[in-house]
Structure formats: C-alpha cells, structure tokens
Design an enzyme around this catalytic site. Structure first.
Site, PDB file in Angstrom:
ATOM      1  N   CYS A  92      -4.792  12.286  12.614  1.00 26.43           N
ATOM      2  CA  CYS A  92      -5.519  11.009  12.481  1.00 26.43           C
ATOM      3  C   CYS A  92      -5.443  10.343  13.848  1.00 26.43           C
ATOM      4  CB  CYS A  92      -4.923  10.161  11.371  1.00 26.43           C
ATOM      5  SG  CYS A  92      -3.504   9.226  11.869  1.00 26.43           S
ATOM      6  N   ARG A  96       0.402  14.247  13.143  1.00 24.31           N
ATOM      7  CA  ARG A  96       0.928  13.992  11.790  1.00 24.31           C
ATOM      8  C   ARG A  96       1.007  15.277  10.954  1.00 24.31           C
ATOM      9  NH1 ARG A  96      -1.185   8.409   9.666  1.00 24.31           N
ATOM     10  NH2 ARG A  96       0.744   8.554   8.468  1.00 24.31           N
ATOM     11  N   LYS A 130       0.853  -1.209   0.000  1.00 24.77           N
ATOM     12  CA  LYS A 130       0.000   0.000   0.000  1.00 24.77           C
ATOM     13  C   LYS A 130       0.882   1.250   0.000  1.00 24.77           C
ATOM     14  CE  LYS A 130      -1.653   1.548   4.040  1.00 24.77           C
ATOM     15  NZ  LYS A 130      -1.343   2.940   4.432  1.00 24.77           N
ATOM     16  N   ASN A 131       1.893   1.269   0.857  1.00 23.98           N
ATOM     17  CA  ASN A 131       2.674   2.496   1.043  1.00 23.98           C
ATOM     18  C   ASN A 131       3.706   2.742  -0.046  1.00 23.98           C
ATOM     19  OD1 ASN A 131       1.128   2.987   3.249  1.00 23.98           O
ATOM     20  ND2 ASN A 131       2.680   2.412   4.756  1.00 23.98           N
ATOM     21  N   ARG A 171      -8.477  -0.510   4.784  1.00 23.69           N
ATOM     22  CA  ARG A 171      -7.654   0.523   4.154  1.00 23.69           C
ATOM     23  C   ARG A 171      -6.310  -0.042   3.711  1.00 23.69           C
ATOM     24  NH1 ARG A 171      -7.363   6.121   7.148  1.00 23.69           N
ATOM     25  NH2 ARG A 171      -5.997   6.293   5.334  1.00 23.69           N
ATOM     26  N   ASP A 197       4.879   0.483  12.044  1.00 23.05           N
ATOM     27  CA  ASP A 197       3.669  -0.170  11.512  1.00 23.05           C
ATOM     28  C   ASP A 197       3.541  -1.621  11.943  1.00 23.05           C
ATOM     29  OD1 ASP A 197       3.637   1.603   8.315  1.00 23.05           O
ATOM     30  OD2 ASP A 197       3.170   2.218  10.359  1.00 23.05           O
TER      31      ASP A 197
HETATM   32  C1  EPZ Z   1       4.248   6.931   6.432  1.00 22.05           C
HETATM   33  O1  EPZ Z   1       3.463   7.939   7.008  1.00 22.05           O
HETATM   34  C2  EPZ Z   1       3.355   5.709   6.322  1.00 22.05           C
HETATM   35  N1  EPZ Z   1       2.217   6.005   5.459  1.00 22.05           N
HETATM   36  C3  EPZ Z   1       2.853   5.288   7.705  1.00 22.05           C
HETATM   37  O2  EPZ Z   1       2.112   4.081   7.545  1.00 22.05           O
HETATM   38  C4  EPZ Z   1       4.070   5.010   8.592  1.00 22.05           C
HETATM   39  O3  EPZ Z   1       3.625   4.697   9.897  1.00 22.05           O
HETATM   40  C5  EPZ Z   1       4.990   6.238   8.625  1.00 22.05           C
HETATM   41  O4  EPZ Z   1       5.367   6.612   7.283  1.00 22.05           O
HETATM   42  C6  EPZ Z   1       6.270   5.971   9.409  1.00 22.05           C
HETATM   43  O5  EPZ Z   1       6.950   4.884   8.839  1.00 22.05           O
HETATM   44  C7  EPZ Z   1       2.405   6.021   4.119  1.00 22.05           C
HETATM   45  O6  EPZ Z   1       3.493   5.787   3.617  1.00 22.05           O
HETATM   46  C8  EPZ Z   1       1.202   6.327   3.288  1.00 22.05           C
HETATM   47  P1  EPZ Z   1       6.229  10.341   8.435  1.00 22.05           P
HETATM   48  P2  EPZ Z   1       3.992   9.474   7.005  1.00 22.05           P
HETATM   49  O7  EPZ Z   1       6.065  11.596   7.678  1.00 22.05           O
HETATM   50  O8  EPZ Z   1       4.832   9.714   5.812  1.00 22.05           O
HETATM   51  C9  EPZ Z   1       6.657  13.550  11.848  1.00 22.05           C
HETATM   52  C10 EPZ Z   1       0.319   2.613   7.833  1.00 22.05           C
HETATM   53  O9  EPZ Z   1      -0.040   2.021   8.854  1.00 22.05           O
HETATM   54  N2  EPZ Z   1       6.486  14.536  10.776  1.00 22.05           N
HETATM   55  O10 EPZ Z   1       7.383   9.443   8.094  1.00 22.05           O
HETATM   56  O11 EPZ Z   1       2.818  10.342   7.232  1.00 22.05           O
HETATM   57  C11 EPZ Z   1       5.398  12.730  12.087  1.00 22.05           C
HETATM   58  O12 EPZ Z   1       4.544  13.400  12.981  1.00 22.05           O
HETATM   59  C12 EPZ Z   1       0.724   4.067   7.906  1.00 22.05           C
HETATM   60  O13 EPZ Z   1       0.436   2.081   6.695  1.00 22.05           O
HETATM   61  C13 EPZ Z   1       6.561  15.886  11.082  1.00 22.05           C
HETATM   62  O14 EPZ Z   1       6.760  16.273  12.239  1.00 22.05           O
HETATM   63  O15 EPZ Z   1       4.910   9.477   8.293  1.00 22.05           O
HETATM   64  C14 EPZ Z   1       5.943  11.451  12.682  1.00 22.05           C
HETATM   65  O16 EPZ Z   1       6.200  11.647  14.053  1.00 22.05           O
HETATM   66  C15 EPZ Z   1       0.443   4.661   9.271  1.00 22.05           C
HETATM   67  N3  EPZ Z   1       6.419  16.793  10.096  1.00 22.05           N
HETATM   68  C16 EPZ Z   1       7.297  11.277  11.976  1.00 22.05           C
HETATM   69  O17 EPZ Z   1       7.629  12.579  11.447  1.00 22.05           O
HETATM   70  C17 EPZ Z   1       6.192  16.427   8.785  1.00 22.05           C
HETATM   71  O18 EPZ Z   1       6.082  17.305   7.908  1.00 22.05           O
HETATM   72  C18 EPZ Z   1       7.261  10.281  10.831  1.00 22.05           C
HETATM   73  O19 EPZ Z   1       6.207  10.674   9.989  1.00 22.05           O
HETATM   74  C19 EPZ Z   1       6.123  15.047   8.489  1.00 22.05           C
HETATM   75  C20 EPZ Z   1       6.281  14.119   9.488  1.00 22.05           C
END
Ligand code: EPZ
Length: 420
Positions: free
Chosen positions: A116, A121, A22-23, A399, A307
């Site tokens: 969410c 996020r 998915k990701n 999802r 995850d």
């Molecule tokens: C991706 O989310 C995945 N989703 C998530 O999978 C996964 O848990 C996550 O990466 C971490 O591996 C998809 O790829 C669609 P991040 P993403 O930006 O990109 C902070 C699932 O279960 N952050 O890597 O949204 C954020 O708050 C889902 O399949 C900021 O502060 O995650 C978090 O603490 C859930 N500012 C950390 O970074 C930003 O602009 C990692 O978030 C962006 C992120």
C-alpha cells in the site's frame, strides 16, 4: 470525487464525540466467522473500511443487519471461502478473514493484499504461523491457497516482529484449533486486547491478555457463542483531534474516549506544552500559546503509535524550534511531507527521519491526500494555514475517520466537503 475546502479560523471550541475504533472493529467483524450465533456489535464507526469488510462477509454468504445502535452479523449461512481480489485490493486488512475461515472450514483462498502507499506490508509472519499450526499454504496467481488436511493444531509461535493483524489472525485461528497455542512477541495494541477479551468472554480461555505472551486454549473446532460487545473508542481519531486542539491553540473536550489508550500521545503533547483535564471517558486539552519542539520515535504499543506520526509532524511545523520525527515501522510513511512543504513547511527528510524546522507560517493551497493518516495531517495543517486549502483525494480519509468534517464544523472549523 470529494474534496475538503478549509479556511483557517481564529480558534475552535467545544466537544467532539469519539467513534468506535476502526482497527478494533475489523478483527472483531472477522471474528464473527467463528460464531454459531448472531454477533451483536455496538459502536462500529461509520467508515469505508468497515463497510468494505462487511461487504466481504456478505459476499461469502454472511448476513449483516444494521440497527440504530449496532450491526448484527450472522455467519451461519457462510458458504464461500474465497476472498476475491476486487475487495481485498481495496482494503488489505481483509487478510483478517484468513485465520477464521481456515479455522472454521479447513480451507480458504484469500487474495494477496499487496502493498500500500505506506509500504510493502508483507504478511509472511501470518502465513508462517499458520503453517506452524499445520496449514498447507500455496501462493498461486496472486492468491493465498490454504488448507488444513488435519485441522489446525496449537503450537508455540514466536513472531520475529510485532504484527497487529498477524497477532489477531493467529489468535482467531487458535481459538478453534486443537490444543493450546502460545504467541510470543504478540501485539499489545488495545485493539488486539479487545479481540482477546471478547473471545475469552465467549468461552475461549486466553491468558496473558495485554502482554506480549498470549496463550489460547482452542475449542477443537467447536464454534463460539459470542457475547454482545461495544467497540472500544478510536485512540487514533482521538489523538488526531487532540492535535487539532494543540495546533489551533483551542480548548477541545473529547467524549467517549479511553484516556489510558493515549498515554504516549498525551505525554508527547505535554512535552510540546499542552496540559489536560482527564476523567474516566473524557479528555480536555488546554493548549499552550507557544508550542515546544519534540523528538518522536514511532514504535509498537504502548510506545508512540505510527498512526499518529503524520499528525504530529503537521503539529511540529508550528513548534518554536527543531523537531525530530523517526518512523520505525513503515518504510514509506512520509508522503505527507511533500504536501506540507508545498504549504510552506520547512522539513528535511533523511531516510526514516524527518527534521522539522518551526515555527513556519503555512499558506493554504491545493494538496493531495496519499494515505489515511497523511490526509488528517493535511487537514490539521489547513486549519492554521493562511487562506484556503483544498484537500483532494479524501477517499483516503473516509476509510478511517467517521464524519470528520461534521465533527470539526461542530467546534467552529470552516470546512466543507465539495465535489471535484
Ligand atoms: C495495523 O496494520 C494497523 N491496521 C495499521 O493502521 C498500523 O499502522 C499498524 O498495525 C502498526 O500499528 C489495522 O489494524 C487494520 P503490522 P498491520 O502487521 O497489522 C511488518 C491505520 O492507519 N510485518 O503490525 O498491517 C510490517 O511491514 C493503519 O489505521 C512483516 O514484516 O501492521 C510493518 O513494518 C495503517 N510481516 C510491521 O511489521 C508480516 O507478516 C508492523 O506491521 C506482518 C507485518
């Protein structure tokens, strides 16, 4: 709404075929906005998030044709540059269209994705990087309004935190930008690697793929002729089914899987007592009769993935001893704990750390899914709980898991999807 009715069985046996990731699929679909040709995407999983993003692209004017082994996305007729709240609110990864639309059209409006269940996020790092590339960003009435009066320009970007979709967004924006963009502290997840590999194969020179320092040589606005590709296997789906084998003490074989994406997960399962037979694209788990407790800290790839945290927490309830699980990426990713406690699990939460006292016999009951991976943790617990468990609100599960109940039925689980 659907729910899953699950009864424990003595054990499972057989083979589970792993679907596309998915990701990985989500950024690869967004990437089609950068194409001048039809993009042939094979091995897309049949999950709601993919359908949502394809619907978003259709709303923008793209065409999506579904054949038996692929989806063909054509964005040449894409005319709309506004991703509206009604779709974005259902899937925050819609933010992945921001970089590509901005790079191609010079302006776009994307609804703020909001938080969410698992946390705030924010997307501040996405926006900050685009501004460094020359975008003018304005937040108005819940929308990100972005424009690039003089086009996006390559520059040096250093992410304060590793962000998976942030890295994907900027890689896609940089692909059409003028000049070279370097990203330091880039995400190294396999899903980001595949996006870079497909872009590179389609004429965008990218160095450092798979490392924390990427360099993307933009085409200065020239659209891409994107090669056909097949989505990599879903390492989180695979890890979930490995946990199913471990928790039910069943020998299961996964096919169409990429073992090298599961290093940290397999290593933790080995610590807990399982052994494995691994080939190029299969993994067989040989579970231990007694499950050992474990210490887990979730971190960015290639360390242990957040995850998989919920699934291992469910598994830890069956371990003989005390397991410690620390969630370092998201501030609210323990909502499965209260539901597992209702099944009889002995778990203590202290901030970002869960202490799991095992082995506890779980008792089937009605439980409620709260987010995607929490849902799969409840299914795993239900496979070993005495009696009947009904997992409600499984729209969360749909999802990200392709045909979960069918895949588990095929290896002997007593699981049905019913209507409330
Ligand atoms: C991706 O989310 C995945 N989703 C998530 O999978 C996964 O848990 C996550 O990466 C971490 O591996 C998809 O790829 C669609 P991040 P993403 O930006 O990109 C902070 C699932 O279960 N952050 O890597 O949204 C954020 O708050 C889902 O399949 C900021 O502060 O995650 C978090 O603490 C859930 N500012 C950390 O970074 C930003 O602009 C990692 O978030 C962006 C992120």
């Amino acid at each position: 709404m659907d729910y899953l009715k699950i009864h424990n069985v003595a054990s499972l046996e057989g083979t589970i075929n792993i679907s596309g990731a998915k990701n990985a699929s989500l950024p690869l679909i967004a990437m089609s906005i950068l194409a001048k040709n039809s993009v042939h995407i094979k091995n897309l999983p049949q999950v709601v998030d993919i359908k949502t993003l394809l619907k978003l692209l259709s709303n923008l004017g793209a065409t999506c044709n579904f054949l038996d082994d692929r989806v063909i996305v054509n964005t040449t007729s894409l005319h709309e540059t506004k991703a509206t709240y009604d779709i974005v609110k259902t899937m925050r990864a819609s933010i992945l269209v921001l970089g590509p639309i901005l790079a191609r059209f010079g302006h776009c409006e994307v609804s703020l994705p909001g938080g969410c269940a698992i946390g705030q996020r924010p997307i501040d790092l996405h926006l900050k990087a685009l501004e460094q590339m020359g975008a003018k960003i304005n937040i108005k009435a819940g929308y990100i309004e972005a424009r690039t009066p003089n086009g996006l320009k390559g520059c040096e970007i250093i992410f304060d935190k590793v962000t998976v979709t942030g890295t994907a967004n900027i890689v896609m924006a940089a692909a059409l930008a003028k000049g070279v963009t370097s990203i330091t502290n880039a995400a190294r997840e396999p899903e980001v690697v595949q996006l870079c590999e497909v872009l590179h194969a389609s004429g965008v020179k990218i160095t450092g793929i798979g490392t924390a320092i990427l360099e993307i040589h933009g085409t200065d606005g020239k659209l891409l002729d994107i090669e056909e590709f097949s989505v990599i296997p879903d390492r989180i789906e695979a890890g979930t089914y490995l946990c199913a084998g471990a928790i039910t003490k069943s020998e299961l074989t996964l096919t169409n899987v990429e073992p090298k994406h599961l290093g940290a997960v397999i290593s933790k399962l080995e610590e807990m007592g399982s052994t494995f037979t691994i080939t190029k694209n299969t993994i067989t788990i040989h579970p231990s009769i007694k499950i050992k407790p474990v210490k887990i800290v979730t971190q960015e790839y290639p360390a242990f993935p957040t995850d998989m945290q919920a699934q291992f927490l469910a598994l830890a309830t069956q371990a003989d001893g005390v397991s410690i699980i620390e969630e370092r990426l998201f501030e609210n990713r323990f909502m499965h704990v209260s539901e597992l406690q209702r099944m009889g699990a002995d778990i203590t939460l202290n901030g970002h750390t869960a202490t799991v006292n095992g082995k506890m016999d779980l008792c089937g009951t009605d439980v409620m899914a709260t987010d995607l991976r929490a849902s799969s943790a409840l299914v795993l617990a239900a496979l070993v709980a005495t009696g009947e468990t009904n997992v409600h609100r499984i729209y969360h599960l749909d999802r990200g898991y392709d045909s979960l109940e069918k895949k588990l039925q095929d290896v002997g689980a007593n699981i049905q999807r019913l209507k409330e």
